[in-house]
Design an enzyme around this catalytic site. Structure first.
Site, PDB file in Angstrom:
ATOM      1  N   SER A 228       0.734  -1.033   0.526  1.00  0.00           N
ATOM      2  CA  SER A 228       0.221   0.677  -0.041  1.00  0.00           C
ATOM      3  C   SER A 228       0.693   1.211  -0.044  1.00  0.00           C
ATOM      4  O   SER A 228       0.323   2.139  -0.346  1.00  0.00           O
ATOM      5  CB  SER A 228      -1.223   0.151   0.836  1.00  0.00           C
ATOM      6  OG  SER A 228       0.099   0.044   2.895  1.00  0.00           O
TER       7      SER A 228
ATOM      8  N   ASP B  80      -3.663   8.436   7.363  1.00  0.00           N
ATOM      9  CA  ASP B  80      -4.834   7.654   8.258  1.00  0.00           C
ATOM     10  C   ASP B  80      -3.680   6.512   9.600  1.00  0.00           C
ATOM     11  O   ASP B  80      -2.772   6.861   9.479  1.00  0.00           O
ATOM     12  CB  ASP B  80      -5.518   6.586   7.947  1.00  0.00           C
ATOM     13  CG  ASP B  80      -4.808   5.639   6.615  1.00  0.00           C
ATOM     14  OD1 ASP B  80      -3.260   5.168   7.392  1.00  0.00           O
ATOM     15  OD2 ASP B  80      -5.696   4.915   5.628  1.00  0.00           O
TER      16      ASP B  80
ATOM     17  N   HIS C 208      -1.211   4.666   7.349  1.00  0.00           N
ATOM     18  CA  HIS C 208      -0.213   5.102   5.801  1.00  0.00           C
ATOM     19  C   HIS C 208       0.038   6.818   6.368  1.00  0.00           C
ATOM     20  O   HIS C 208      -0.735   7.525   6.835  1.00  0.00           O
ATOM     21  CB  HIS C 208      -0.709   5.501   5.032  1.00  0.00           C
ATOM     22  CG  HIS C 208      -0.809   3.887   4.709  1.00  0.00           C
ATOM     23  ND1 HIS C 208      -2.759   3.637   4.745  1.00  0.00           N
ATOM     24  CD2 HIS C 208      -0.499   3.431   4.223  1.00  0.00           C
ATOM     25  CE1 HIS C 208      -2.498   2.341   4.798  1.00  0.00           C
ATOM     26  NE2 HIS C 208      -1.361   1.621   4.254  1.00  0.00           N
TER      27      HIS C 208
END
Length: 350
Positions: A35, A325, A328
């Protein structure tokens, strides 16, 4: 006047030649990983780990949620820009793009994946071997589009970026019992490092020569880990940070070995650990106001669908936050990390 025009013409010509030289040396950015570098591949697969909805992407170009796990661009986008290629690196599975777009950069990354196939199974995302399979498919498409000679030149001169590994520990080894009962931490690190060795070797066999593999961040300082490990009183979990540092040392040794073993390879370890830890320890120096919690939601545990436009707690200015978040970084943090990685290592490929 004529003399001035001649000088201006010379300067412009020199600039254009320099720019073309840069583009010739690194004509494309090719990305593998999780990610941290997924620009939207998970949008197209059957998994709950997605971010193609607001407020993700609210500070991206046109405020569009693309599947990037951030409020804006991710490190590979900034690196592509630094090489003078393009502002963003598109996801291979995104139907909005085709081989014309992918010729100068493409991401095969999948959020939630890891070196270990068991890690990708946790949230049903693309395993690393599948990313490599898509890359071989991409090679064939590129040769059909540009012809074998030009395509092979791009594949040889492209910069390959690999960013992966955090999920193997935080979403697999320390969360689920299978790997932790099978391996000690050090044995698991060696297991992952061997997968990294095999992956880089396969890339090399397929023509890659300029490769950067990213180390792990200080994963014990992520908001999610601070929150769920309340015993540590919201401080960084040093146990996890130590594991990250140890694994980075193993990757460093691997890089040194492969640079000796594989002829003409230029393999680099791009380590985000130190720069992110500096940001976390001295956020005000980098212009941040909040580091322990994230911008989205309450900032403690939200990620993916828990971080959506219905959540009333999301901050108004993500630039004040290190993390977007619970897992991240914000676009601002990504830009600082990318700038550091570029100037401290990747610049050698110019």
């Amino acid at each position: 006047m004529a003399s001035c025009k001649a000088i201006l013409c010379f300067i412009l010509t020199y600039f254009l030649l320099q720019l073309s030289e840069i583009n010739a040396k690194v004509p494309a950015i090719i990305v593998f990983g999780d990610s941290s570098v997924d620009s939207g591949n998970n949008n197209q697969i059957s998994t709950i780990l997605k971010s193609n909805f607001a407020p993700y992407g609210r500070d991206f170009i046109d405020g569009k949620p693309t599947g990037r796990f951030s409020n804006g661009r991710i490190p590979t986008d900034f690196i592509s820009e630094a090489f003078g290629i393009k502002l963003t690196v598109p996801a291979y599975l995104d139907p909005m793009y085709n081989i014309t777009d992918f010729a100068t950069g493409v991401s095969f990354a999948s959020a939630g994946t890891g070196y270990d196939n068991a890690t990708s199974d946790v949230l049903s995302v693309l395993p690393l071997w599948k990313e490599l399979e898509y890359y071989t498919e991409y090679q064939n498409k590129l040769r059909e589009y540009l012809g074998h000679e030009r395509a092979n030149e791009i594949l040889r001169e492209a910069l390959y970026l690999i960013s992966i590994g955090t999920n193997d520990f935080l979403e697999n080894y320390y969360l689920l019992p299978h790997r932790s009962s099978e391996f000690s931490v050090e044995d698991y690190q060696n297991f992952l490092a061997e997968i990294a060795r095999n992956f880089i070797t396969e890339l090399y066999k397929l023509g890659a020569r300029k490769i950067s593999i990213a180390g792990l961040p200080p994963m014990g300082c992520l908001p999610l880990e601070r929150t769920t490990r309340i015993f540590f009183r919201n401080n960084c979990v040093e146990k996890y940070n130590d594991v990250a540092k140890d694994f980075n040392d193993k990757l460093d040794g691997l890089v040194r070995t492969l640079n000796k073993e594989l002829a003409a390879i230029r393999l680099l370890l791009s380590n985000p650990y130190d720069i992110l830890l500096q940001i976390i320890q001295k956020p005000e120096f980098f212009g941040f106001q909040n580091v322990k919690t994230a911008c989205c939601g309450t900032g403690y545990f939200e990620m993916s669908y828990l971080c959506d436009k219905m959540n009333p707690f999301t901050c108004s200015d993500a630039n004040e936050y290190v993390f977007w978040d619970s897992f991240h970084p914000t676009e601002k943090t990504n830009s600082i990390i990318a700038d550091h990685v570029f100037k401290s290592g990747l610049i050698q490929f110019l």
